[in-house]
Write an enzyme that holds these catalytic residues in place. Structure first.
Site, short mmCIF file in Angstrom:
data_model
loop_
_atom_site.label_atom_id
_atom_site.label_comp_id
_atom_site.label_asym_id
_atom_site.label_seq_id
_atom_site.Cartn_x
_atom_site.Cartn_y
_atom_site.Cartn_z
N GLU A 1 -64.37 -18.78 23.17
CA GLU A 1 -63.13 -19.57 23.26
C GLU A 1 -62.03 -18.76 23.96
O GLU A 1 -60.89 -18.70 23.49
CB GLU A 1 -62.68 -20.03 21.87
CG GLU A 1 -63.61 -21.06 21.26
CD GLU A 1 -63.05 -21.73 20.02
OE1 GLU A 1 -63.28 -22.94 19.85
OE2 GLU A 1 -62.39 -21.05 19.22
N GLU B 1 -69.97 -25.71 19.10
CA GLU B 1 -69.49 -25.67 17.72
C GLU B 1 -69.12 -27.08 17.30
O GLU B 1 -68.02 -27.56 17.59
CB GLU B 1 -68.28 -24.74 17.57
CG GLU B 1 -68.60 -23.27 17.72
CD GLU B 1 -67.43 -22.37 17.35
OE1 GLU B 1 -66.46 -22.87 16.72
OE2 GLU B 1 -67.47 -21.19 17.69
#
Length: 581
Positions: free
Chosen positions: A156, A232
């Site tokens: 991320e 995710e």
């Protein structure tokens, strides 16, 4: 052979949908890995994903440990033995509600060290770390007969920075270490994040738990070809001390998973089994207010903290069965409850009565950080001598909690969460002692890598305090304190170490109830279960069965506040707290 096709992942040339679940080897006792992996397979998954925590493997410079819960090779081989594939996400930053996002605290003690950017010192350390990890992963890639399908680059990154030179350098390190399977990045499906966190030639994936069609459309804009994947798929959430226990509705989560699979996407369910932040491994958030993460990482996952299937497990399995074959028989929740018993805590040992037995002293002209003394908990001492009555003690910033004593008597607490900076002492003369606790390093955002302890000037009135003695508490040594004797029958306010002995018929899971205690840390047979705090939400510490011996067992508790009734109670199951406050 595993590859990225025009619209699908390709395994030996044929389309392959990844049905993965996150299961972190470092949050589960290694003797339980096979059980959790098999239960994930029985839910219909074909892949297990894991992060790799740099700071756990390398607690000091030049070290890289792989023993016990850190045996990544053993974990990957367990996955292969179950007939499943693996995804490895080595970071170097992992977030994961893990202390410092996985970055070692020692890394930032030097001057000018970069954080998640192309900077010489940071890159040298990252390269050494990744080479250690990938030396394990390289022979276990799917094209060499192993289980590893994908390796992730950073984590991320678009939510933190915009340094393509850094990301390209990571790719070069990974490829240079012999990784030939496809590489991926992951970012939240926001245009700015996907642009900043991605690289051409590396598959972009998303992280989200709702609004599937919208999120996949945004991802497709930035990844025009190749398979769509939610790396995710958030099926729950984590908890902070003092907050509620987060849950996600079973039907709601199952519907979102159904929408994702109906769109043809691959998925990694975060988490299929969360496990536990054993020891002092939980992180924290600070978005204006510091919020430390609890010990349980149950995450409201399909397999709960103890590894038992939940209603979400069966709902997810039914959804998956619409799109792929599932095993004939799902995992079942055990019909029995854990042993229940109550034992007295005794033989208290108080830190302030004999701190020499607790750790090593060092001398400092000014207040050192906790990193300077290599401690997560430390006692700092100096003498004060100011005329008059009460005196005001002020601190620049508290990271994260300091209990103040004057001549051995408790005065009060300075707490980071309350932004405390001052406390009134009853007098300006005497022995001033501060017990300073690191409650978990921030794992997300700009405060990653910050120092712990008491930061900035420490003053009594207008005068700075100097000549500090520091005792770095050896937390690993707390269960051995009784070897040198010196118990205190009237312990008073903590830190106080207590112990108890209990019997077990067999090595099975136990659940230690802590709601009647104050704030502290617990061990069973020398294994650190983690932190507890009466604030909740969690009211139990999970004790893995492999830690418990058939016969006699020792419980040690380090109470940092006050235990009103020195009794330890083991209950029938998890108690993770209220879902509403």
């Amino acid at each position: 052979m595993f590859a990225i096709g025009e619209s699908d992942f390709l395994l030996d040339g044929k389309p392959f949908r990844i049905l993965s679940g996150a299961l972190h080897y470092f949050r589960v006792h290694p003797d339980s890995w096979a059980d959790r992996i098999e239960k994930a397979r029985s839910m219909g998954l074909n892949t297990i994903e894991t992060y790799v925590p740099w700071n756990a493997h390398s607690p000091r410079p030049g070290e890289f440990g792989t023993e016990g819960m850190l045996d990544l090779e053993r974990f990957l081989r367990c996955i292969a033995d179950a007939g499943m594939y693996a995804i490895v996400r080595p970071g170097p930053y992992i977030c994961a509600e893990w202390d410092n996002g996985g970055l070692p605290a020692w890394l930032f003690q030097g001057s000018g060290v970069g954080v998640r950017r192309y900077e010489k010192q940071f890159m040298a350390a990252v390269t050494e770390y990744l080479e250690h990890v990938l030396r394990i992963v390289q022979p276990l890639q799917v094209d060499q007969g192993g289980p590893v399908l994908l390796v992730q680059v950073e984590n991320e990154y678009g939510a933190f920075g915009d340094d393509p030179t850094y990301l390209k350098a990571l790719v070069e390190v990974i490829r240079g270490a012999g990784i030939t399977v496809p590489l991926v990045t992951v970012d939240q499906p926001v245009d700015e994040m996907l642009a900043a966190g991605g690289l051409d030639g590396v598959l972009r994936t998303g992280s989200f738990g709702s609004r599937v069609a919208e999120r996949l459309e945004t991802l497709r804009t930035h990844q025009p070809s190749g398979p769509l994947m939610c790396m995710e798929f958030w099926d729950g959430w984590f908890d902070h001390w003092g907050g509620r226990h987060h849950t996600t509705g079973v039907d709601e989560a199952a519907a979102e998973l159904d929408a994702l699979l109906a769109a043809g996407a691959s998925v990694n369910i975060y988490m299929v089994h969360g496990g536990t932040n054993f020891g002092l491994t939980s992180g924290a958030n600070d978005k204006g207010v510091y919020r430390p993460t609890i010990t349980s990482y149950d995450y409201d996952a399909p397999l709960d903290e103890a590894g038992h299937p939940t209603a979400k497990y069966y709902a997810f399995r039914e959804v998956i069965s619409r799109y792929a074959p599932v095993p004939a028989v799902p995992a079942q929740r055990p019909a029995f409850s854990a042993p229940e018993q109550q034992v007295a805590l005794g033989s208290p040992i108080r830190l302030l009565a004999n701190p020499d037995a607790w750790g090593v002293w060092s001398q400092h002209e000014s207040m050192p950080s906790l990193e300077d003394v290599d401690a997560r908990l430390a006692l700092f001492r100096t003498s004060i001598d100011v005329d008059g009555g009460p005196a005001l003690l002020t601190v620049g910033e508290v990271r994260d909690r300091a209990t103040v004593f004057l001549d051995g008597d408790p005065v009060g607490v300075l707490d980071r969460e309350r932004h405390d900076q001052a406390i009134m002492l009853p007098r300006g003369r005497g022995r001033l002692e501060l017990v300073v606790e690191d409650q978990g390093r921030v794992n997300y955002g700009a405060r990653i890598g910050e120092a712990k302890g008491l930061v900035g000037p420490i003053r009594l009135g207008s005068e700075p305090l100097t000549s500090w003695s520091a005792c770095a508490i050896d937390l690993d040594g707390v269960p051995r304190l009784w070897e040198s004797g010196g118990t205190d029958s009237r312990p008073g306010v903590g830190p106080v170490a207590w112990r108890a002995f209990f019997e077990a018929d067999e090595s099975v899971d136990h659940f230690l109830h802590t709601d009647a205690w104050g704030k502290g840390i617990a061990w069973i047979n020398g294994f650190c279960l983690g932190r507890y705090w009466r604030r909740g939400p969690q009211q139990t510490l999970f004790v893995p069965g492999p830690v418990v011996r058939a016969g006699g067992n020792e419980l040690v508790v380090l109470e940092l506040d006050v235990i009103a009734e020195p009794v330890a109670r083991f209950g029938p199951g998890l108690a993770l707290g209220p879902i509403e406050l």
